[in-house]
Structure formats: structure tokens, C-alpha cells
Design a protein around this motif. Structure first.
Motif, PDB file in Angstrom:
ATOM      1  N   GLY A 181       0.787  -1.223   0.000  1.00 55.02           N
ATOM      2  CA  GLY A 181       0.000   0.000   0.000  1.00 55.02           C
ATOM      3  C   GLY A 181       0.819   1.273   0.000  1.00 55.02           C
ATOM      4  N   LYS A 182       2.137   1.173   0.009  1.00 59.49           N
ATOM      5  CA  LYS A 182       2.977   2.372   0.027  1.00 59.49           C
ATOM      6  C   LYS A 182       4.003   2.385  -1.099  1.00 59.49           C
ATOM      7  CE  LYS A 182       2.792   3.805   4.826  1.00 59.49           C
ATOM      8  NZ  LYS A 182       3.589   4.255   5.952  1.00 59.49           N
ATOM      9  N   VAL A 183       4.830   1.372  -1.139  1.00 58.28           N
ATOM     10  CA  VAL A 183       5.963   1.344  -2.074  1.00 58.28           C
ATOM     11  C   VAL A 183       5.505   0.833  -3.433  1.00 58.28           C
ATOM     12  CG1 VAL A 183       8.289   0.461  -2.471  1.00 58.28           C
ATOM     13  CG2 VAL A 183       7.507   0.913  -0.140  1.00 58.28           C
ATOM     14  N   LEU A 184       5.925   1.549  -4.472  1.00 56.85           N
ATOM     15  CA  LEU A 184       5.579   1.177  -5.850  1.00 56.85           C
ATOM     16  C   LEU A 184       6.669   0.287  -6.443  1.00 56.85           C
ATOM     17  CD1 LEU A 184       4.471   4.658  -7.164  1.00 56.85           C
ATOM     18  CD2 LEU A 184       2.992   2.702  -6.809  1.00 56.85           C
ATOM     19  N   PHE A 185       6.225  -0.739  -7.174  1.00 62.88           N
ATOM     20  CA  PHE A 185       7.133  -1.592  -7.920  1.00 62.88           C
ATOM     21  C   PHE A 185       6.626  -1.742  -9.336  1.00 62.88           C
ATOM     22  CE2 PHE A 185       7.742  -2.965  -3.519  1.00 62.88           C
ATOM     23  CZ  PHE A 185       9.111  -2.855  -3.414  1.00 62.88           C
ATOM     24  N   PHE A 186       7.540  -1.958 -10.261  1.00 59.35           N
ATOM     25  CA  PHE A 186       7.211  -2.052 -11.672  1.00 59.35           C
ATOM     26  C   PHE A 186       7.887  -3.282 -12.255  1.00 59.35           C
ATOM     27  CE2 PHE A 186       7.329   2.282 -10.229  1.00 59.35           C
ATOM     28  CZ  PHE A 186       6.148   2.814 -10.710  1.00 59.35           C
ATOM     29  N   GLU A 187       7.112  -4.096 -12.976  1.00 59.89           N
ATOM     30  CA  GLU A 187       7.670  -5.269 -13.641  1.00 59.89           C
ATOM     31  C   GLU A 187       8.270  -4.815 -14.968  1.00 59.89           C
ATOM     32  OE1 GLU A 187       6.217  -9.632 -15.214  1.00 59.89           O
ATOM     33  OE2 GLU A 187       4.952  -8.533 -13.806  1.00 59.89           O
ATOM     34  N   ARG A 188       9.550  -5.065 -15.128  1.00 57.52           N
ATOM     35  CA  ARG A 188      10.268  -4.557 -16.302  1.00 57.52           C
ATOM     36  C   ARG A 188       9.639  -5.009 -17.618  1.00 57.52           C
ATOM     37  NH1 ARG A 188      13.860  -6.568 -19.469  1.00 57.52           N
ATOM     38  NH2 ARG A 188      14.270  -8.323 -18.107  1.00 57.52           N
ATOM     39  N   LYS A 189       9.212  -6.265 -17.698  1.00 57.40           N
ATOM     40  CA  LYS A 189       8.613  -6.761 -18.943  1.00 57.40           C
ATOM     41  C   LYS A 189       7.333  -6.004 -19.282  1.00 57.40           C
ATOM     42  CE  LYS A 189      10.599 -11.350 -18.711  1.00 57.40           C
ATOM     43  NZ  LYS A 189      10.378 -12.776 -18.563  1.00 57.40           N
ATOM     44  N   LYS A 190       6.522  -5.717 -18.262  1.00 63.76           N
ATOM     45  CA  LYS A 190       5.295  -4.950 -18.498  1.00 63.76           C
ATOM     46  C   LYS A 190       5.620  -3.518 -18.893  1.00 63.76           C
ATOM     47  CE  LYS A 190       2.152  -7.579 -15.586  1.00 63.76           C
ATOM     48  NZ  LYS A 190       1.263  -7.543 -14.414  1.00 63.76           N
ATOM     49  N   ILE A 191       6.660  -2.961 -18.290  1.00 56.65           N
ATOM     50  CA  ILE A 191       7.083  -1.595 -18.639  1.00 56.65           C
ATOM     51  C   ILE A 191       7.581  -1.568 -20.082  1.00 56.65           C
ATOM     52  CG2 ILE A 191       8.766   0.233 -18.167  1.00 56.65           C
ATOM     53  CD1 ILE A 191       6.455   0.038 -16.121  1.00 56.65           C
ATOM     54  N   ASP A 192       8.351  -2.567 -20.476  1.00 54.87           N
ATOM     55  CA  ASP A 192       8.829  -2.641 -21.862  1.00 54.87           C
ATOM     56  C   ASP A 192       7.651  -2.697 -22.834  1.00 54.87           C
ATOM     57  OD1 ASP A 192      11.459  -2.585 -21.024  1.00 54.87           O
ATOM     58  OD2 ASP A 192      11.753  -4.753 -21.204  1.00 54.87           O
ATOM     59  N   ALA A 193       6.668  -3.538 -22.529  1.00 51.61           N
ATOM     60  CA  ALA A 193       5.487  -3.648 -23.396  1.00 51.61           C
ATOM     61  C   ALA A 193       4.723  -2.332 -23.426  1.00 51.61           C
ATOM     62  CB  ALA A 193       4.580  -4.776 -22.909  1.00 51.61           C
ATOM     63  N   TRP A 194       4.610  -1.679 -22.272  1.00 55.59           N
ATOM     64  CA  TRP A 194       3.910  -0.405 -22.191  1.00 55.59           C
ATOM     65  C   TRP A 194       4.640   0.666 -23.009  1.00 55.59           C
ATOM     66  CZ3 TRP A 194       5.434   4.283 -19.892  1.00 55.59           C
ATOM     67  CH2 TRP A 194       4.428   5.244 -19.806  1.00 55.59           C
ATOM     68  N   LEU A 195       5.963   0.689 -22.910  1.00 55.14           N
ATOM     69  CA  LEU A 195       6.747   1.676 -23.656  1.00 55.14           C
ATOM     70  C   LEU A 195       6.620   1.480 -25.173  1.00 55.14           C
ATOM     71  CD1 LEU A 195      10.019   1.735 -21.531  1.00 55.14           C
ATOM     72  CD2 LEU A 195       8.405   3.632 -21.812  1.00 55.14           C
ATOM     73  N   LEU A 196       6.445   0.232 -25.588  1.00 56.25           N
ATOM     74  CA  LEU A 196       6.396  -0.068 -27.020  1.00 56.25           C
ATOM     75  C   LEU A 196       4.986  -0.126 -27.590  1.00 56.25           C
ATOM     76  CD1 LEU A 196       9.209  -2.759 -27.142  1.00 56.25           C
ATOM     77  CD2 LEU A 196       9.327  -0.372 -27.877  1.00 56.25           C
ATOM     78  N   GLN A 197       3.974   0.122 -26.753  1.00 53.38           N
ATOM     79  CA  GLN A 197       2.602   0.105 -27.262  1.00 53.38           C
ATOM     80  C   GLN A 197       2.400   1.259 -28.236  1.00 53.38           C
ATOM     81  OE1 GLN A 197       0.020   0.540 -23.908  1.00 53.38           O
ATOM     82  NE2 GLN A 197       0.439   2.693 -23.645  1.00 53.38           N
ATOM     83  N   ASN A 198       1.449   1.097 -29.104  1.00 53.68           N
ATOM     84  CA  ASN A 198       1.107   2.130 -30.073  1.00 53.68           C
ATOM     85  C   ASN A 198       2.291   2.471 -30.985  1.00 53.68           C
ATOM     86  OD1 ASN A 198      -0.695   3.826 -31.294  1.00 53.68           O
ATOM     87  ND2 ASN A 198      -0.312   5.542 -29.942  1.00 53.68           N
ATOM     88  N   SER A 199       3.059   1.451 -31.347  1.00 49.81           N
ATOM     89  CA  SER A 199       4.216   1.691 -32.221  1.00 49.81           C
ATOM     90  C   SER A 199       3.755   1.877 -33.667  1.00 49.81           C
ATOM     91  CB  SER A 199       5.203   0.532 -32.127  1.00 49.81           C
ATOM     92  OG  SER A 199       4.619  -0.644 -32.630  1.00 49.81           O
ATOM     93  N   HIS A 200       4.580   2.528 -34.419  1.00 52.78           N
ATOM     94  CA  HIS A 200       4.293   2.803 -35.827  1.00 52.78           C
ATOM     95  C   HIS A 200       5.424   2.235 -36.677  1.00 52.78           C
ATOM     96  CE1 HIS A 200       1.013   5.542 -34.834  1.00 52.78           C
ATOM     97  NE2 HIS A 200       1.772   5.896 -33.807  1.00 52.78           N
ATOM     98  N   GLN A 201       5.046   1.692 -37.821  1.00 55.37           N
ATOM     99  CA  GLN A 201       6.055   1.127 -38.706  1.00 55.37           C
ATOM    100  C   GLN A 201       6.764   2.237 -39.467  1.00 55.37           C
ATOM    101  OE1 GLN A 201       3.702  -1.544 -41.121  1.00 55.37           O
ATOM    102  NE2 GLN A 201       4.456  -3.304 -39.972  1.00 55.37           N
TER     103      GLN A 201
END
Length: 92
Positions: free
Chosen positions: A56-76
């Protein structure tokens, strides 16, 4: 000059190590993405970034999910579109 070179190499090693970790905290995510801490907190508040808050206090981020999030909505790129069109035309 030599100290700057050593610091630069240490920074590259540190970034590489962050890339190997599966779970990141806010500070590590800042280093990993280059985003400012305040921007990450804003993304969390708006529910735009995947995160976990087990106690309920400390935030953690799963790297694989962050990678997928960063690459969402990509354009060719134009060359990728041309290659895809070429392969499609060759099939027909």
C-alpha cells in the motif's frame, strides 16, 4: 578527464544492470526509462502505467510490463511498410 571516462562507463554498466532486473522501484524506473520521478508518479496516479503496490505504500514495476507499455502504439517505418507491401504482393 580520466575520471569522467570512468564515471561514464560506470553509468553504462548501471543502466545495463537495471535492464537485467525483473522488478524495479521508482528510482530504478527513472534510470531505466529516463523519465523524471514526478512524471512517473503522475502516470501512476492517472493509471496509465502498470505498477504494483503490495504494502500500500511502495511502488514496484515489472520490467517486462514496462517494456510492453513503452512499445505500445508503435508505428512502422516507411521501409517496414514497403517491405510488408512487397511480401504481400509477392504472395498474391
Amino acid at each position: 578527464m580520466e575520471n569522467e571516462l570512468i564515471l561514464s562507463k560506470l553509468n553504462r554498466i548501471e543502466k545495463f544492470i537495471f535492464g537485467l532486473k525483473d522488478i524495479l522501484n521508482v528510482e530504478e524506473l527513472c534510470e531505466y526509462t529516463g523519465f523524471k520521478k514526478s512524471f512517473i508518479y503522475k502516470l501512476v496516479h492517472e493509471g496509465k502505467i502498470p505498477y504494483s503496490k503490495p504494502n500500500g505504500k511502495v511502488l514496484f514495476f515489472e520490467r517486462k510490463k514496462i517494456d510492453a507499455w513503452l512499445l505500445q502504439n508503435s508505428h512502422q517505418s516507411e521501409s517496414e511498410i514497403k517491405r510488408e507491401a512487397f511480401l504481400y504482393a509477392r504472395k498474391k
